[in-house]
Design a protein around this motif. Sequence first.
Motif, PDB file in Angstrom:
ATOM      1  N   PHE A 202       1.384  -1.395  -0.182  1.00 44.85           N
ATOM      2  CA  PHE A 202      -0.062   0.406  -0.150  1.00 44.85           C
ATOM      3  C   PHE A 202       0.931   0.693   0.071  1.00 44.85           C
ATOM      4  O   PHE A 202       0.299   2.641  -0.621  1.00 44.85           O
ATOM      5  N   PRO A 205       3.716   3.755  -3.989  1.00 48.17           N
ATOM      6  CA  PRO A 205       2.400   4.798  -5.304  1.00 48.17           C
ATOM      7  C   PRO A 205       2.383   3.615  -6.325  1.00 48.17           C
ATOM      8  O   PRO A 205       1.280   3.944  -6.666  1.00 48.17           O
ATOM      9  N   GLU A 206       3.209   3.056  -6.695  1.00 52.04           N
ATOM     10  CA  GLU A 206       2.750   2.515  -8.405  1.00 52.04           C
ATOM     11  C   GLU A 206       1.947   0.991  -7.838  1.00 52.04           C
ATOM     12  O   GLU A 206       1.773   0.313  -8.624  1.00 52.04           O
ATOM     13  N   ARG A 208      -0.397   0.867  -4.872  1.00 49.82           N
ATOM     14  CA  ARG A 208      -1.121   0.763  -3.671  1.00 49.82           C
ATOM     15  C   ARG A 208      -2.800   0.515  -4.567  1.00 49.82           C
ATOM     16  O   ARG A 208      -4.041   0.078  -3.917  1.00 49.82           O
ATOM     17  N   GLU A 209      -2.733   0.465  -5.735  1.00 53.63           N
ATOM     18  CA  GLU A 209      -4.485   0.362  -6.570  1.00 53.63           C
ATOM     19  C   GLU A 209      -3.686  -0.725  -6.877  1.00 53.63           C
ATOM     20  O   GLU A 209      -5.766  -1.348  -7.470  1.00 53.63           O
ATOM     21  N   GLN A 210      -3.242  -1.080  -7.166  1.00 48.60           N
ATOM     22  CA  GLN A 210      -3.188  -2.551  -7.476  1.00 48.60           C
ATOM     23  C   GLN A 210      -3.715  -3.902  -6.524  1.00 48.60           C
ATOM     24  O   GLN A 210      -3.535  -3.746  -5.174  1.00 48.60           O
ATOM     25  N   THR A 211      -3.801  -4.862  -6.434  1.00 47.02           N
ATOM     26  CA  THR A 211      -4.500  -6.009  -5.555  1.00 47.02           C
ATOM     27  C   THR A 211      -3.143  -7.446  -5.658  1.00 47.02           C
ATOM     28  O   THR A 211      -1.878  -7.283  -6.873  1.00 47.02           O
ATOM     29  N   ASP A 214      -2.342  -9.258  -8.850  1.00 41.52           N
ATOM     30  CA  ASP A 214      -1.514  -8.588  -9.849  1.00 41.52           C
ATOM     31  C   ASP A 214      -0.376  -8.870  -9.802  1.00 41.52           C
ATOM     32  O   ASP A 214       0.253  -9.015  -8.559  1.00 41.52           O
ATOM     33  N   LYS A 263      -6.683  -6.413   0.550  1.00 41.15           N
ATOM     34  CA  LYS A 263      -6.372  -6.444  -0.904  1.00 41.15           C
ATOM     35  C   LYS A 263      -4.757  -6.980  -1.306  1.00 41.15           C
ATOM     36  O   LYS A 263      -4.536  -7.928  -2.093  1.00 41.15           O
ATOM     37  N   HIS A 264      -3.943  -6.882  -0.214  1.00 40.56           N
ATOM     38  CA  HIS A 264      -2.510  -7.292  -1.100  1.00 40.56           C
ATOM     39  C   HIS A 264      -1.903  -8.115  -0.499  1.00 40.56           C
ATOM     40  O   HIS A 264      -1.867  -9.532  -1.230  1.00 40.56           O
ATOM     41  N   GLU A 295     -12.079  -1.645  -0.401  1.00 46.71           N
ATOM     42  CA  GLU A 295     -11.509  -0.148  -0.293  1.00 46.71           C
ATOM     43  C   GLU A 295     -11.169   0.587  -1.550  1.00 46.71           C
ATOM     44  O   GLU A 295     -11.785  -0.068  -2.555  1.00 46.71           O
TER      45      GLU A 295
END
Length: 295
Positions: A202, A205-206, A208-211, A214, A263-264, A295
Motif C-alpha cells: 500500500f 505508490p505504483e 497501491r491501486e493494484q491487488t 496482479d 487487498k495486497h 477499499e
Amino acid sequence: MNAPAGEKSGIEVAVVTGLSGAGRSTAAKCLEDLGWFVVDNLPPELIATMVELGAQARGAITRVAVVMDVRSRAFTEDLAAVIKDLDARGYKPKVLFLEATDDVLIRRFESVRRGHPMQADGRLADGIEAERILLTPLREEADLVLDTSALSVHQLRAKIEDTFGTESATRTRVTVLSFGYKYGLPMDSDLVMDVRFLPNPFWIPELREQTGLDGDVKNYVLTQEGAEEFLDRYHELLRLIGAGYRREGKRYLTLAVGCTGGKHRSVAISEELASRLAAEDGMAVKVVHRDLGRE
C-alpha cells in the motif's frame, strides 16, 4: 474398493441396515459427507419410488442411500423384496450390514441409557437376540458385513469411505480465505495466518491501486525477506494437519490469511499457498478473497 455404479440412469443405490447400536447413524453421516442422498428409515415399499424419483432428477441426484432398521413392520421380508425389485429394474443396490457382539451392543445401549427397539418388557439382551435372529436372512444376502465391535468411529468412517467413496469425495476440502483485519476476523475459520509481518505494498505508490492478484504486487510480496520461508514452513504444517484431519474423518478446513485491508499481502499469499496445497494428494482447494474490492 469403490461401490460400482448402478446400471440404470447412472444412479448408485446403497441400503444400510444391521443391528441397532452397530453404527447405522455414523454410516449415514459418512455417506452424506461423501455426497450420497441419504434417507433414514424409509418404509420399504417406498424405496423403489425414492430411487425412481432420483433417476428422474436429471443428474441432480446420482447416489441414493437408504438406512433401514427394525422399526418397519415385516422388515426383513419387505426389504428383501424391495432389494430384489431394484435389482430387477437395473439399479443393482449394494447392501451394507452392520453388526457387533452382544456385550459391545449392551455397553453402547447402557452408555446412552436407551432401550432396545425389540426389548419390550424383557431384558436388553433379549431384544438384541431377537433382532439378531430376525435379521439373519438379510445378513446372509448382504454385499458387505462390517463388525464394528472393535472399531472406533473414525475407523468405521474409513471403511465406509473405502467402499462407498470416490477419490474426490474423500479429499479434504480446503478453503483458503484472504481477509482484512480491519474488517474483522472470519468467524468460520479453523486456522488464521497473520501476514502483516511483511511490508505493505500500500505504501508503494505504483502498487497501491493494484491487488495481490496482479503480478507486480505478487512479486513484491513473495520476494520479501521471510516470505518464502514462511510459506515453506506453513505448507509443511498444513500437510501434517490435513493428514490428521483425514484420519479423524474431518473433511473441511478453512484457512484464513489476513493482512490490514485484505487487498495486497493476504491475497498474494493465499494464492501462492493454495497453489502449493492443490498439488497435494488428498486435498481439494479453493480460494476466496473476502474483502477484495472493499477499499
